[in-house]
Enzyme design. Structure first.
Site, PDB file in Angstrom:
ATOM      1  N   LYS A   1     -58.109   1.237  89.731  1.00  0.00           N
ATOM      2  CA  LYS A   1     -57.071   0.619  90.549  1.00  0.00           C
ATOM      3  C   LYS A   1     -56.995  -0.873  90.229  1.00  0.00           C
ATOM      4  O   LYS A   1     -58.016  -1.556  90.197  1.00  0.00           O
ATOM      5  CB  LYS A   1     -57.380   0.795  92.042  1.00  0.00           C
ATOM      6  CG  LYS A   1     -57.060   2.189  92.544  1.00  0.00           C
ATOM      7  CD  LYS A   1     -57.428   2.341  94.002  1.00  0.00           C
ATOM      8  CE  LYS A   1     -56.396   1.763  94.941  1.00  0.00           C
ATOM      9  NZ  LYS A   1     -56.797   1.958  96.364  1.00  0.00           N
TER      10      LYS A   1
HETATM   11  O1  G3P Z   1     -55.445   2.329  99.447  1.00  0.00           O
HETATM   12  C1  G3P Z   1     -54.817   1.232 100.076  1.00  0.00           C
HETATM   13  C2  G3P Z   1     -54.998   1.346 101.515  1.00  0.00           C
HETATM   14  O2  G3P Z   1     -56.372   1.616 101.738  1.00  0.00           O
HETATM   15  C3  G3P Z   1     -54.574   0.216 102.386  1.00  0.00           C
HETATM   16  O3  G3P Z   1     -54.551   0.752 103.661  1.00  0.00           O
HETATM   17  O4  G3P Z   1     -54.823   0.866 106.074  1.00  0.00           O
HETATM   18  O5  G3P Z   1     -55.860  -1.018 104.779  1.00  0.00           O
HETATM   19  O6  G3P Z   1     -53.387  -0.891 105.082  1.00  0.00           O
HETATM   20  P1  G3P Z   1     -54.656  -0.136 104.955  1.00  0.00           P
END
Ligand code: G3P
Length: 225
Positions: free
Chosen positions: A85
């Site tokens: 990533k």
């Molecule tokens: O994979 C990206 C994701 O984990 C971001 O999620 O919930 O931290 O906005 P969040």
């Protein structure tokens, strides 16, 4: 729909592998740090649970393309099936080109605009990860950004796939599915919610009650066929 679980929690991964049609696990530095163990241990344990055929995504942290490339090479040496990533910064885009030339599989992450996604796809990313809830939090229409990205992929006939990420509710997952997102990565709590409906639970309870009333408690099809 390609489903992935957005966590490094081993119990959650075990449970999801057992129950759901899970294609892989995605992590990011925040998710890894939450586990408070070494990256080596975490990646090994996740791989052991998901096997070789499911995808495992791990993110680089460097701020220059050169460091990102070194990190990615180390990750690939550690786990030859890993998907790297990379955030869609200018250095990240440069890193994607270098990684692609090295034959690595790449997920472009921290995508907030369709143009970032398009650039990442052109740089060699296989998956494009837009952050739906983070966009919704600032009233920027996370699901319509995903819809724009799927349209760009179709318009330019790109092989990259949307990997919609950052969900806080089932409605967001539903909207990106309708918009044609090829894959989603969802945290365990929201993932479980995808199947939740009280009428499903009461419907199943009714079937069991009616059955038990005639054939006896605990009898299955195997007992009466
Ligand atoms: O994979 C990206 C994701 O984990 C971001 O999620 O919930 O931290 O906005 P969040």
């Amino acid at each position: 729909m390609i489903y992935m679980l957005d966590t490094a929690n081993l119990d959650a991964i075990r449970r999801a592998v057992d129950l759901y049609p899970l294609a892989g696990v995605t992590t990011n530095p925040t998710i890894i740090a939450k586990e408070n163990r070494t990256l080596r241990e975490i990646l090994l344990d996740i791989r052991e649970i998901i096997g070789e055929t499911r995808m495992l995504h791990a993110q680089v942290l460097g701020t220059t393309a050169e460091i990102m490339l070194k990190e990615a090479r180390a990750l690939c040496q550690f786990d030859p099936h890993i998907i790297i990533k990379v955030p869609v910064t200018p250095q990240g885009i440069k890193a994607m080109k270098l990684m692609k030339a090295d034959g690595m599989r790449i997920t472009a992450t921290a995508i907030l605009t369709p143009q970032q996604a398009l650039m990442a796809a052109m740089a060699g990313a296989e998956f494009l990860a837009p952050y739906v809830n983070r966009l919704d939090n600032i009233c920027s229409g996370g699901c319509s950004v995903v819809a724009d990205i799927t349209q760009l992929i179709a318009t330019y006939q790109l092989s990259a796939k949307v990997l919609a990420a950052s969900f806080k509710n089932v409605q967001q997952v539903h909207e990106v599915a309708k918009a044609g997102a090829q894959s989603v990565t969802i945290a365990p709590d929201v993932f479980d919610q995808l199947l939740n409906h009280p009428l499903t639970d009461s419907g199943v309870a009714g079937f069991v009650m009616d059955w038990n009333g005639v054939y006896g408690e605990g009898k299955t099809i195997l007992d009466v066929l």
